[in-house]
Design a protein around this motif. Structure first.
Motif: not given
Ligand SMILES: Nc1ncnc2c1ncn2[C@@H]1O[C@H](COP(=O)(O)OP(=O)(O)O)[C@@H](O)[C@H]1O
Ligand SMILES: [Mg+2]
Lengths: 280, 265
Positions: B29-34, B36-37
């Motif tokens: 999730l953290l990875w996706s957030l970093l 994706g954002s």
């Protein structure tokens, strides 16, 4: 277990043995100081002395196994049937307090372990040893447990395994190093009874090391009392009372006299230098 | 919370798995957030979905699975080196553990390599063995065997003396004491040494395949790096981690099946 095998007579002569160990402060500590002893016929011989007095050292010498790199004995000799003994020999088998049962083997395999060795494989055919192991397991009351592993057994049952592994070889000399020392009182008594039964079925020369005065009196044909630091023979006497000896006998005048005799000898020779145990 | 600091508290398997999966999901999730954002540029950190599509590209593209073939080659090299490590390393470790004199002779030749930069040996191996398969297998072998031998030696020396004395007293020859009493008791720890050796080889596989590999997971990663295909680099690394994990879990499972008594005593 059958009584067919006649007691193979054997004699042990210990001549003036001395054992010294390197002392931590440099120099040497004399642990055993010139002990001479003769064992001439089957019987249960108790070697009684305080903890740390050198009992195990003497017993290891009789078995011809050296736990450490030290020379044993430092001087003196041990003769079995008149032949000087150097190193391990197949006349004797030892039973230790810390049973060396193999956790990876079943009860059956543990008792049959000696027959994995060339020495015994060559002497005894597979058919015969299988039968001996089965008989021995029955004799020590583990016939229904032979597929279990040591971790699944109690302390007393483990010591039965160790005893069975020793006796399955029908040794002429059985060396026992405080074999029941780690057991609770009730189990210890059971094991003493078992030993007496097994001994009656096939008498041999037993040298039994203990620091327990009561155990010495309940089991011994002969009791050898050792002093401590260094070990010397403080007393040596025979007990004629038949075995198994009852608790009544234990409270008899004869037994109490023996007990007082042992305690006073130990007091004289090694006051304040280690303890013996008296179980009531 | 009162039971938080208690190393002996058994955790239900379901609960343990849930916590573990939770941690992995949190990282994803953290990875996706970093990624994706747009907080971190895709050049530095490819997004998980990009890695996933790179993975599927590697796994199947134009009727061919680059990933499968690369995996086969890497696993093959590792297996050959592993067999050599077992066949050569275990007997050396056992004899060193069983004979203090041999240990005194061999340990100064072997033990220092545990902390030596084995990677620095690569050029030397290339010089000696060329750039073919021998060099790669030899590199994996050396990297792992210097860990395995001392561990096997220690496993032998850790067996309580009472088993040796007991066997000796029953009439075993010194050699029988080693083979029939000491080695069987050391087997669980020897198995641990083998498991460590395979883990070490997985960490070295990319290095082993660094020089002139036409195919293999290490080569796949290196090739992708050359073209700055970071999503493929990530996919390759994840595949290696997964394979190492499967190897570890499988070998541990086998060890527990083979030596169930170890945990009982
Ligand atoms: N290998 C050894 N090296 C040095 N000292 C030892 C060694 N073995 C035994 N001792 C010492 O010798 C004494 C007698 O030991 P031991 O025979 O085990 O006594 P016991 O069996 O009567 O308790 C102890 O003080 C012990 O510390
Ligand atoms: Mg002792």
């Amino acid at each position: 277990m059958s009584a067919t095998s006649s007691p193979a007579a054997v004699s042990i002569a210990i001549k003036d043995i001395v054992q010294e160990y390197p002392a931590p402060s440099g120099g040497v500590t004399r642990v055993v100081d010139g002990i001479s002893l003769n064992f001439e016929r089957p019987g249960i011989n108790m070697l009684l002395g305080p903890s740390g007095c050198g009992k195990s050292t003497i017993l290891h010498m009789l078995g011809g196994v050296r736990p450490m790199g030290t020379k044993t004995p430092t001087s003196g000799s041990i003769l079995i049937d008149g032949v000087e003994c150097h190193g391990a020999h197949d006349d004797s088998v030892m039973v230790f307090q810390r049973y060396a049962n193999r956790p990876d083997l079943t009860v059956f395999e543990n008792v049959a372990f000696p027959f994995r060795l060339k020495l015994w494989r060559e002497k005894i055919a597979e058919k015969e040893w299988r039968q001996r192991v089965a008989e021995m397991l029955k004799a020590v009351g583990l016939a229904d447990k032979q597929q279990l592993r040591p971790a699944q057994l109690s302390g007393g049952q483990n010591q039965r395994v160790a005893l069975a592994r020793a006796l399955v070889l029908r040794p002429r000399i059985l060396l026992m190093d405080e074999p029941f020392g780690a057991l609770d009182a009730q189990t210890r008594e059971e094991m003493q009874r078992l030993l007496i039964d097994l001994y009656k079925a096939a008498p041999c020369l037993v040298v039994f090391v203990t620091h327990d005065v009561t155990e010495a009196l309940m089991l011994g044909d002969r009791v050898i009392v050792l002093s401590t630091q260094p070990a010397r023979i403080a007393d040596d006497f025979t007990i004629d009372a038949p075995r198994p000896r009852s608790t009544e006998w234990q409270r008899s005048a004869e037994a109490i006299r023996f007990e007082e005799r042992i305690l006073s000898q130990l007091h004289k020779s090694s006051a304040g230098k280690g303890a013996v145990r008296v179980t009531i | 919370m009162s039971e938080f600091w208690n190393p002996y508290l058994p955790l239900a398997p379901g609960r343990r798995r849930a916590l573990g999966i939770g941690a992995v999901v949190a990282v994803l999730l953290l990875w996706s957030l970093l990624a994706g954002s747009g907080l971190v540029s895709p050049v530095r950190l490819p997004a998980p979905w990009d890695v996933l599509s790179a993975f599927s590209y590697l796994a199947w593209h134009e009727g061919e699975s680059m990933l499968f073939i690369a995996t086969l080659w890497s696993v093959g090299r590792l297996a050959v080196a592993g067999v050599l490590v077992i066949l050569i390393g275990i007997p050396i470790g056992i004899t060193m553990g069983a004979a203090p004199k041999l240990n005194a002779v061999l340990s100064p030749l072997i033990d220092p390599f545990r902390s030596a930069p084995v990677v620095a040996l690569l050029p030397i191996l290339v010089m000696w063995l060329g750039i073919g398969e021998e060099m790669k297998v030899a590199f994996l072998f050396i990297g792992a065997v210097v860990y395995l031998i001392p561990m096997v030696r220690d496993a032998i020396q850790a067996v309580p003396q009472s088993y040796w004395i007991g066997a000796r007293d029953l009439g075993a020859t010194p050699w029988e004491c080693i083979t029939k009493a000491v080695v069987p008791m050391a087997m669980p720890r020897i198995a641990d040494a083998v498991i460590v050796a395979f883990s070490v080889m997985w960490t070295y596989i990319t290095v082993a395949e660094y020089v002139n590999a036409r195919v293999g997971l290490g080569q796949l990663i290196q090739n992708a790096r050359r073209f700055s295909a970071w999503d493929q680099v990530f996919a390759g690394i994840i595949v290696i981690i997964a394979l190492a994990l499967v190897t570890y879990q499988g070998m541990n499972w086998a060890k527990r099946r083979l030596y169930p008594w170890e945990t009982q005593q």
